[in-house]
Write a protein that holds these residues in place. Structure first.
Motif, PDB file in Angstrom:
ATOM      1  N   UNK A   1     134.928 -58.883  -0.806  1.00 44.35           N
ATOM      2  CA  UNK A   1     135.579 -59.066   0.492  1.00 44.35           C
ATOM      3  C   UNK A   1     134.617 -58.788   1.641  1.00 44.35           C
ATOM      4  N   UNK A   2     133.447 -58.242   1.322  1.00 43.90           N
ATOM      5  CA  UNK A   2     132.445 -57.904   2.329  1.00 43.90           C
ATOM      6  C   UNK A   2     131.365 -58.977   2.391  1.00 43.90           C
ATOM      7  N   UNK A   3     130.471 -58.832   3.358  1.00 43.36           N
ATOM      8  CA  UNK A   3     129.332 -59.737   3.444  1.00 43.36           C
ATOM      9  C   UNK A   3     128.348 -59.403   2.325  1.00 43.36           C
ATOM     10  N   UNK A   4     127.718 -60.418   1.764  1.00 45.15           N
ATOM     11  CA  UNK A   4     126.762 -60.196   0.680  1.00 45.15           C
ATOM     12  C   UNK A   4     125.590 -59.321   1.126  1.00 45.15           C
ATOM     13  N   UNK A   5     125.293 -59.351   2.411  1.00 44.48           N
ATOM     14  CA  UNK A   5     124.156 -58.585   2.921  1.00 44.48           C
ATOM     15  C   UNK A   5     124.430 -57.084   2.967  1.00 44.48           C
ATOM     16  N   UNK A   6     125.681 -56.657   2.728  1.00 50.07           N
ATOM     17  CA  UNK A   6     126.028 -55.242   2.856  1.00 50.07           C
ATOM     18  C   UNK A   6     125.720 -54.428   1.603  1.00 50.07           C
ATOM     19  N   UNK A   7     125.513 -55.066   0.473  1.00 50.41           N
ATOM     20  CA  UNK A   7     125.366 -54.285  -0.759  1.00 50.41           C
ATOM     21  C   UNK A   7     124.438 -54.968  -1.761  1.00 50.41           C
ATOM     22  N   UNK A   8     123.751 -54.115  -2.515  1.00 51.56           N
ATOM     23  CA  UNK A   8     122.995 -54.567  -3.682  1.00 51.56           C
ATOM     24  C   UNK A   8     123.873 -54.378  -4.914  1.00 51.56           C
ATOM     25  N   UNK A   9     123.366 -54.779  -6.069  1.00 52.43           N
ATOM     26  CA  UNK A   9     124.124 -54.572  -7.299  1.00 52.43           C
ATOM     27  C   UNK A   9     124.204 -53.087  -7.641  1.00 52.43           C
ATOM     28  N   UNK A  10     125.302 -52.636  -8.220  1.00 54.03           N
ATOM     29  CA  UNK A  10     125.420 -51.235  -8.644  1.00 54.03           C
ATOM     30  C   UNK A  10     124.375 -50.894  -9.703  1.00 54.03           C
ATOM     31  N   UNK A  11     123.954 -49.634  -9.696  1.00 54.22           N
ATOM     32  CA  UNK A  11     123.009 -49.152 -10.713  1.00 54.22           C
ATOM     33  C   UNK A  11     123.787 -48.829 -11.983  1.00 54.22           C
ATOM     34  N   UNK A  12     123.650 -49.695 -12.970  1.00 52.52           N
ATOM     35  CA  UNK A  12     124.312 -49.542 -14.265  1.00 52.52           C
ATOM     36  C   UNK A  12     123.300 -48.962 -15.249  1.00 52.52           C
ATOM     37  N   UNK A  13     123.593 -47.804 -15.803  1.00 55.98           N
ATOM     38  CA  UNK A  13     122.652 -47.133 -16.683  1.00 55.98           C
ATOM     39  C   UNK A  13     122.642 -47.745 -18.088  1.00 55.98           C
ATOM     40  N   UNK A  14     121.556 -47.466 -18.785  1.00 51.23           N
ATOM     41  CA  UNK A  14     121.435 -47.794 -20.195  1.00 51.23           C
ATOM     42  C   UNK A  14     120.443 -46.802 -20.791  1.00 51.23           C
ATOM     43  N   UNK A  15     120.629 -46.447 -22.047  1.00 47.41           N
ATOM     44  CA  UNK A  15     119.768 -45.455 -22.679  1.00 47.41           C
ATOM     45  C   UNK A  15     119.107 -46.033 -23.928  1.00 47.41           C
TER      46      UNK A  15
ATOM     47  N   UNK B   1     118.944 -55.116 -17.382  1.00 48.91           N
ATOM     48  CA  UNK B   1     117.842 -54.995 -16.416  1.00 48.91           C
ATOM     49  C   UNK B   1     117.400 -53.542 -16.277  1.00 48.91           C
ATOM     50  N   UNK B   2     118.354 -52.620 -16.239  1.00 47.59           N
ATOM     51  CA  UNK B   2     117.995 -51.197 -16.187  1.00 47.59           C
ATOM     52  C   UNK B   2     117.181 -50.823 -17.422  1.00 47.59           C
ATOM     53  N   UNK B   3     117.625 -51.273 -18.574  1.00 51.38           N
ATOM     54  CA  UNK B   3     116.930 -50.946 -19.826  1.00 51.38           C
ATOM     55  C   UNK B   3     115.497 -51.479 -19.790  1.00 51.38           C
ATOM     56  N   UNK B   4     115.339 -52.699 -19.324  1.00 49.84           N
ATOM     57  CA  UNK B   4     114.012 -53.297 -19.246  1.00 49.84           C
ATOM     58  C   UNK B   4     113.133 -52.537 -18.252  1.00 49.84           C
ATOM     59  N   UNK B   5     113.689 -52.254 -17.079  1.00 46.83           N
ATOM     60  CA  UNK B   5     112.925 -51.583 -16.025  1.00 46.83           C
ATOM     61  C   UNK B   5     112.551 -50.163 -16.408  1.00 46.83           C
ATOM     62  N   UNK B   6     113.542 -49.373 -16.824  1.00 47.54           N
ATOM     63  CA  UNK B   6     113.295 -47.948 -17.021  1.00 47.54           C
ATOM     64  C   UNK B   6     112.931 -47.596 -18.469  1.00 47.54           C
ATOM     65  N   UNK B   7     113.721 -48.040 -19.410  1.00 48.13           N
ATOM     66  CA  UNK B   7     113.476 -47.653 -20.811  1.00 48.13           C
ATOM     67  C   UNK B   7     112.233 -48.325 -21.375  1.00 48.13           C
ATOM     68  N   UNK B   8     112.015 -49.598 -21.030  1.00 46.79           N
ATOM     69  CA  UNK B   8     110.836 -50.325 -21.510  1.00 46.79           C
ATOM     70  C   UNK B   8     109.681 -50.246 -20.523  1.00 46.79           C
ATOM     71  N   UNK B   9     109.913 -49.591 -19.382  1.00 54.44           N
ATOM     72  CA  UNK B   9     108.879 -49.338 -18.371  1.00 54.44           C
ATOM     73  C   UNK B   9     108.273 -50.622 -17.817  1.00 54.44           C
ATOM     74  N   UNK B  10     109.116 -51.629 -17.602  1.00 55.51           N
ATOM     75  CA  UNK B  10     108.662 -52.864 -16.959  1.00 55.51           C
ATOM     76  C   UNK B  10     108.964 -52.744 -15.465  1.00 55.51           C
ATOM     77  N   UNK B  11     108.133 -51.949 -14.789  1.00 56.40           N
ATOM     78  CA  UNK B  11     108.405 -51.563 -13.419  1.00 56.40           C
ATOM     79  C   UNK B  11     108.037 -52.666 -12.431  1.00 56.40           C
TER      80      UNK B  11
END
Length: 230
Positions: free
Chosen positions: A24-38, A76-86
């Motif tokens: 209901x908001x403008x797309x510019x107001x928010x990024x995607x939520x940080x969804x964790x993975x381990x 994406x979280x798993x790739x970025x953080x767990x696999x260290x693809x920063x």
């Protein structure tokens, strides 16, 4: 269910209400939520589990500005953080410099232990561009996506570090309503560093300045290390 299946269950239970309200908001107001993975194997074999909190993401997974699915965000979280693809420039971030500092010091203090680190944010939804959070988005997050305590309870950390600064103490209390911020040293202000006491958090839980506040953070980091490794 393994820990990631349990995590996804938590998110799925809240995702529809969250996404409907965000859209209901403008797309510019928010990024995607940080969804964790381990990394389930490393998580299960760990002797010590550490969760380190930042404030919020500076943009996250937006592309064309639309919300990703939970599975996409988790992957994406798993790739970025767990696999260290920063991302490019990761090494210059004050937060990640501080993260690596605590990683090194905790491992050095426990050379015979397997240690598993996780990354979280006290606000799960940052702005599409820039730092901070949008007030409307934060209101929606509080009402429809208060998942931080559930994430912590599921992870069962031995150490929690809030690199969030004193201005975010109310956000910590939103998730851990009984949280008390206790001074640790007569020479250091509580706003600089504090033990966080809550029935939902481990004994070794601290909150200190965000590392972007270089002078303040550098002053208290030695004390912080002694509190979590002693």
């Amino acid at each position: 269910m393994n820990i990631n299946e349990k995590l996804l269950s938590i998110y799925h239970n809240k995702w529809q209400d969250l996404s409907e309200n965000l859209q209901n908001l403008k797309l510019s107001q928010y990024a995607n939520p940080l969804i964790l993975s381990f990394d389930n194997k490393r998580y299960e074999s760990a002797d010590i589990r550490v969760m380190i909190f930042g404030q919020e993401t500076k943009g996250w997974l937006n592309g064309n500005g639309s919300l990703k699915t939970i599975d996409e965000a988790s992957s994406r979280y798993y790739s970025f953080f767990c696999l260290e693809k920063f991302y490019k420039g990761y090494g210059r971030s004050s937060f990640w410099k501080a993260f690596r500092l605590f990683d090194k010091e905790i491992r050095n203090a426990n050379p015979d232990k397997k240690i598993y680190f996780s990354w979280n944010n006290i606000n799960k939804i940052g702005r599409l561009e820039g730092t901070g959070t949008d007030p409307e988005v934060e209101k929606i997050e509080k009402e429809f996506f208060s998942v931080v305590r559930s994430e912590v309870e599921l992870f069962e950390p031995d150490i929690v570090i809030f690199l969030t600064g004193p201005s975010r103490d109310s956000k910590i209390r939103h998730h851990f309503e009984d949280a008390e911020f206790i001074p640790v040293d007569s020479t250091l202000e509580k706003r600089a560093i504090a033990k966080v006491k809550s029935q939902y958090l481990p004994e070794k839980t601290i909150r200190l300045y965000h590392p972007s506040y270089f002078g303040g953070f550098n002053k208290v980091r030695k004390k912080a290390i002694s509190l979590i490794t002693g």
